[in-house]
Design a protein around this motif. Structure first.
Motif, mmCIF file in Angstrom:
data_model
loop_
_atom_site.group_PDB
_atom_site.id
_atom_site.type_symbol
_atom_site.label_atom_id
_atom_site.label_comp_id
_atom_site.label_asym_id
_atom_site.label_seq_id
_atom_site.Cartn_x
_atom_site.Cartn_y
_atom_site.Cartn_z
ATOM 1 N N ALA A 63 -27.892 -9.806 -1.987
ATOM 2 C CA ALA A 63 -28.582 -9.444 -3.231
ATOM 3 C C ALA A 63 -29.679 -10.481 -3.469
ATOM 4 C CB ALA A 63 -27.603 -9.409 -4.398
ATOM 5 N N HIS A 64 -30.870 -10.171 -3.019
ATOM 6 C CA HIS A 64 -32.000 -11.083 -3.156
ATOM 7 C C HIS A 64 -33.238 -10.260 -3.490
ATOM 8 C CE1 HIS A 64 -35.207 -13.935 -2.058
ATOM 9 N NE2 HIS A 64 -34.298 -14.882 -2.200
ATOM 10 N N PRO A 65 -34.071 -10.745 -4.411
ATOM 11 C CA PRO A 65 -35.256 -9.961 -4.814
ATOM 12 C C PRO A 65 -36.248 -9.672 -3.698
ATOM 13 C CG PRO A 65 -35.314 -12.199 -5.737
ATOM 14 C CD PRO A 65 -33.945 -11.992 -5.184
ATOM 15 N N SER A 66 -36.176 -10.412 -2.577
ATOM 16 C CA SER A 66 -37.101 -10.177 -1.460
ATOM 17 C C SER A 66 -36.438 -9.456 -0.297
ATOM 18 C CB SER A 66 -37.701 -11.511 -0.971
ATOM 19 O OG SER A 66 -38.572 -12.039 -1.948
ATOM 20 N N ILE A 67 -35.253 -8.871 -0.536
ATOM 21 C CA ILE A 67 -34.572 -8.048 0.474
ATOM 22 C C ILE A 67 -34.334 -6.673 -0.136
ATOM 23 C CG2 ILE A 67 -32.504 -7.743 1.879
ATOM 24 C CD1 ILE A 67 -32.133 -10.758 1.867
ATOM 25 N N PRO A 68 -34.869 -5.601 0.464
ATOM 26 C CA PRO A 68 -34.620 -4.259 -0.083
ATOM 27 C C PRO A 68 -33.114 -4.005 -0.176
ATOM 28 C CG PRO A 68 -36.316 -4.181 1.610
ATOM 29 C CD PRO A 68 -35.716 -5.555 1.673
ATOM 30 N N GLY A 69 -32.653 -3.612 -1.364
ATOM 31 C CA GLY A 69 -31.221 -3.394 -1.565
ATOM 32 C C GLY A 69 -30.716 -2.138 -0.875
ATOM 33 N N MET A 70 -29.475 -2.197 -0.397
ATOM 34 C CA MET A 70 -28.858 -1.008 0.199
ATOM 35 C C MET A 70 -28.234 -0.176 -0.914
ATOM 36 S SD MET A 70 -26.202 -0.677 3.392
ATOM 37 C CE MET A 70 -24.658 -0.739 2.504
ATOM 38 N N ILE A 71 -28.608 1.105 -0.976
ATOM 39 C CA ILE A 71 -28.158 1.994 -2.044
ATOM 40 C C ILE A 71 -26.907 2.761 -1.643
ATOM 41 C CG2 ILE A 71 -28.863 3.866 -3.585
ATOM 42 C CD1 ILE A 71 -30.576 1.337 -3.855
ATOM 43 N N TYR A 85 -36.900 1.717 -1.430
ATOM 44 C CA TYR A 85 -38.150 2.000 -0.727
ATOM 45 C C TYR A 85 -39.252 1.081 -1.249
ATOM 46 C CZ TYR A 85 -42.372 4.471 0.790
ATOM 47 O OH TYR A 85 -43.583 4.790 1.338
ATOM 48 N N ILE A 86 -39.901 0.361 -0.335
ATOM 49 C CA ILE A 86 -40.972 -0.571 -0.695
ATOM 50 C C ILE A 86 -42.303 0.044 -0.274
ATOM 51 C CG2 ILE A 86 -41.863 -2.913 -0.447
ATOM 52 C CD1 ILE A 86 -39.059 -2.730 -1.702
ATOM 53 N N ARG A 87 -43.173 0.253 -1.231
ATOM 54 C CA ARG A 87 -44.503 0.790 -0.909
ATOM 55 C C ARG A 87 -45.399 -0.356 -0.426
ATOM 56 N NH1 ARG A 87 -45.215 5.910 -2.595
ATOM 57 N NH2 ARG A 87 -43.687 6.732 -4.089
ATOM 58 N N LYS A 93 -45.999 -8.726 -3.315
ATOM 59 C CA LYS A 93 -44.753 -9.448 -3.034
ATOM 60 C C LYS A 93 -44.333 -9.240 -1.583
ATOM 61 C CE LYS A 93 -39.993 -9.829 -4.741
ATOM 62 N NZ LYS A 93 -39.026 -9.324 -5.739
ATOM 63 N N ILE A 94 -43.724 -10.277 -1.004
ATOM 64 C CA ILE A 94 -43.255 -10.225 0.381
ATOM 65 C C ILE A 94 -41.775 -9.852 0.425
ATOM 66 C CG2 ILE A 94 -42.622 -11.712 2.330
ATOM 67 C CD1 ILE A 94 -45.391 -10.862 2.612
ATOM 68 N N TYR A 95 -41.435 -8.916 1.346
ATOM 69 C CA TYR A 95 -40.043 -8.512 1.552
ATOM 70 C C TYR A 95 -39.673 -8.724 3.018
ATOM 71 C CZ TYR A 95 -39.901 -6.137 -2.996
ATOM 72 O OH TYR A 95 -39.919 -5.847 -4.332
ATOM 73 N N LEU A 96 -38.431 -9.121 3.252
ATOM 74 C CA LEU A 96 -37.893 -9.233 4.605
ATOM 75 C C LEU A 96 -37.150 -7.940 4.916
ATOM 76 C CD1 LEU A 96 -37.474 -11.135 7.054
ATOM 77 C CD2 LEU A 96 -35.337 -11.879 5.984
ATOM 78 N N VAL A 97 -37.535 -7.249 5.986
ATOM 79 C CA VAL A 97 -36.946 -5.946 6.302
ATOM 80 C C VAL A 97 -36.384 -5.950 7.726
ATOM 81 C CG1 VAL A 97 -38.508 -4.738 4.723
ATOM 82 C CG2 VAL A 97 -39.162 -5.006 7.120
ATOM 83 N N ASP A 98 -35.580 -4.943 8.026
ATOM 84 C CA ASP A 98 -35.005 -4.709 9.357
ATOM 85 C C ASP A 98 -34.035 -5.822 9.775
ATOM 86 O OD1 ASP A 98 -34.310 -3.833 11.828
ATOM 87 O OD2 ASP A 98 -36.343 -3.720 12.640
ATOM 88 N N PHE A 99 -32.762 -5.626 9.445
ATOM 89 C CA PHE A 99 -31.716 -6.602 9.761
ATOM 90 C C PHE A 99 -30.935 -6.218 11.013
ATOM 91 C CE2 PHE A 99 -32.911 -7.996 5.686
ATOM 92 C CZ PHE A 99 -32.381 -9.255 5.466
ATOM 93 N N GLY A 100 -31.581 -5.458 11.901
ATOM 94 C CA GLY A 100 -30.896 -4.983 13.092
ATOM 95 C C GLY A 100 -30.483 -6.085 14.056
#
Length: 426
Positions: free
Chosen positions: A53-61, A76-78, A135-142
């Motif tokens: 739970a971090h503001p720069s990580i897209p949350g899993m719904i 979803y981050i535009r 804002k910067i987001y970190l995505v793809d935790f594969g």
């Protein structure tokens, strides 16, 4: 396709390291969602995301599993990734690169602080999303790993960004430090070649991040974040002082126009009075520190009075040498950097800076500066000058090349350290 009678898949919008990414519509809430399709064997990504739970990580719904595939429904981050922006021709400013680096270090530090720690494992410009809000987001935790560093696994990082130990199947916190250093170097683009001359402090920070041996890198993201933040704050102070300098210059100009100020004295006459302070007799006495402080104050005062390019360059050069005599090497380096930014065509600055680096023992960096100097000289971008520093610098470079068999190879970082040979005299 509609998932769970709720999420309507609209179109494919990308591809992560482990699966396809789709834009979907949440029909219950009327919101857009990002849906990542994965093989069931890779659902460990969902297990990691569900506890973050971090503001720069897209949350899993939501999470949906169907036969041999599963779906991660996420915020979803535009926006577009930094890699997409670069391929589109965008050039990031130095300030932007610092901001993105600080943001990335912050979120990676959060991951490393989890229990057990999460190592991201595949940082690169394509995995940093720049939202429309900026804002910067970190995505793809594969490629993320959640353990205490004991597991060995196949390297899933990206060539050019993955740390050397990842190729041996190990991922640790300092692997992410390495990848962040490589990512910031990539974001600098072609300007990376001149980073040493433009921002020496940032150059050395990134070099430390990218050391081959993990033990030589920063121990954690907090330390790296603090270093990057410190560089950004210094730049803010420099810009603020520069604005103040321009404001003062404007005030002086206005005052002269209305006849309230006298014409300043001849520059070289004023400069001679200041440099008289640096006599051998003064600098060998008990008041050496006071003399050097007085010299620093007078030279800074002259910076405000004499705005011509050549005058400014000579004053900055003297300030750098003054700080070196005081033993304030970081301040001296900052004056040299300011001088190089202010007027790159001032050839004498290259010689002084090159010998300064040599005296610090940074002979490889001095050699690279020499190569840049010669290239600009050949292009006619710099006027060749006859100065003592330039002559001695050239002799040192040629002597190093002869010692290395003409290969121009690197030398020990501490070679020639402390050999001033009087080259820093004012």
């Amino acid at each position: 396709m509609i998932l769970k009678d709720r999420y309507c898949i609209l179109e494919r919008i990308g591809k992560g390291g482990t699966g396809q990414v789709y834009l979907a519509r949440d029909m219950e809430l009327g919101l857009d969602r990002a849906v990542k399709e994965l093989p069931v064997s890779r659902k460990g990504e969902a297990e990691i995301l569900r506890r973050l739970a971090h503001p720069s990580i897209p949350g899993m719904i939501d999470f949906i599993e169907k036969e041999d595939v599963c779906y991660l429904v996420m915020e979803y981050i535009r926006g577009k990734s930094l890699g997409d922006w670069q391929r589109a021709g965008r050039i990031f400013s130095g300030r932007e690169v610092l901001d993105y680096g600080i943001a990335a270090a912050g979120v990676l530090g959060y991951l490393h602080g989890q229990k057990p720690p999460v190592c991201y494992g595949d940082l690169k410009p394509d995995n940093l999303m720049l939202a429309e809000s900026g804002k910067i987001y970190l995505v793809d935790f594969g490629s993320a790993v959640s353990d205490y560093g004991g597991n060995r696994r196949i390297c899933e990082g990206t060539r050019g960004y993955a740390a050397p130990e990842q190729y041996a199947g190990r991922v640790e916190k300092r692997s992410d430090v390495y990848a962040l250093g490589r990512t910031l170097q990539a974001l600098l683009g072609k300007r990376r070649r001149f980073l040493f001359f433009r921002n020496m402090e940032l150059y050395f920070v990134l070099a430390k991040c990218c050391r081959k041996k993990a033990a030589g890198r920063y121990p954690d993201m907090k330390t790296l974040e603090q270093r990057l933040t410190g560089i950004r704050e210094k730049q803010k102070i420099f810009r603020r002082k520069l604005c103040q300098l321009f404001a003062m210059a404007g005030i002086l100009t206005a005052a002269v126009c209305v006849g309230k100020w006298k014409e300043p004295r001849d520059f070289f006459q004023a400069l001679t009075e200041v440099t008289a302070l640096y006599s051998q007799e003064n600098l060998s006495g008990k008041n050496r520190d006071e003399i050097l402080e007085e010299g620093s104050q007078k030279l800074r005062e002259m910076l405000r009075i004499y705005p011509e390019t050549e005058e400014q360059c000579r004053l900055l050069l003297l300030l750098a040498l003054n700080e070196e005599l005081r033993g304030e090497m970081e301040r001296a380096a900052l004056y040299y950097e300011q001088l190089m930014l202010y007027e790159e065509s001032f050839g004498e600055a290259y010689g002084a800076y090159g010998m300064f680096l040599w005296r610090l023992g940074q002979t490889e960096a001095s050699r690279k500066l020499w190569e840049d100097y010669r290239e600009r000289l050949d292009k006619g971008e710099i006027t060749e000058e006859d100065s003592r520093n330039l002559r001695i610098w050239e002799e040192r470079i040629h002597e190093q090349e002869r010692t290395m068999g003409g290969s121009g190879g690197g030398v020990s970082a501490d070679s020639d350290a402390g050999d001033s040979s009087g080259d820093g005299r004012i």
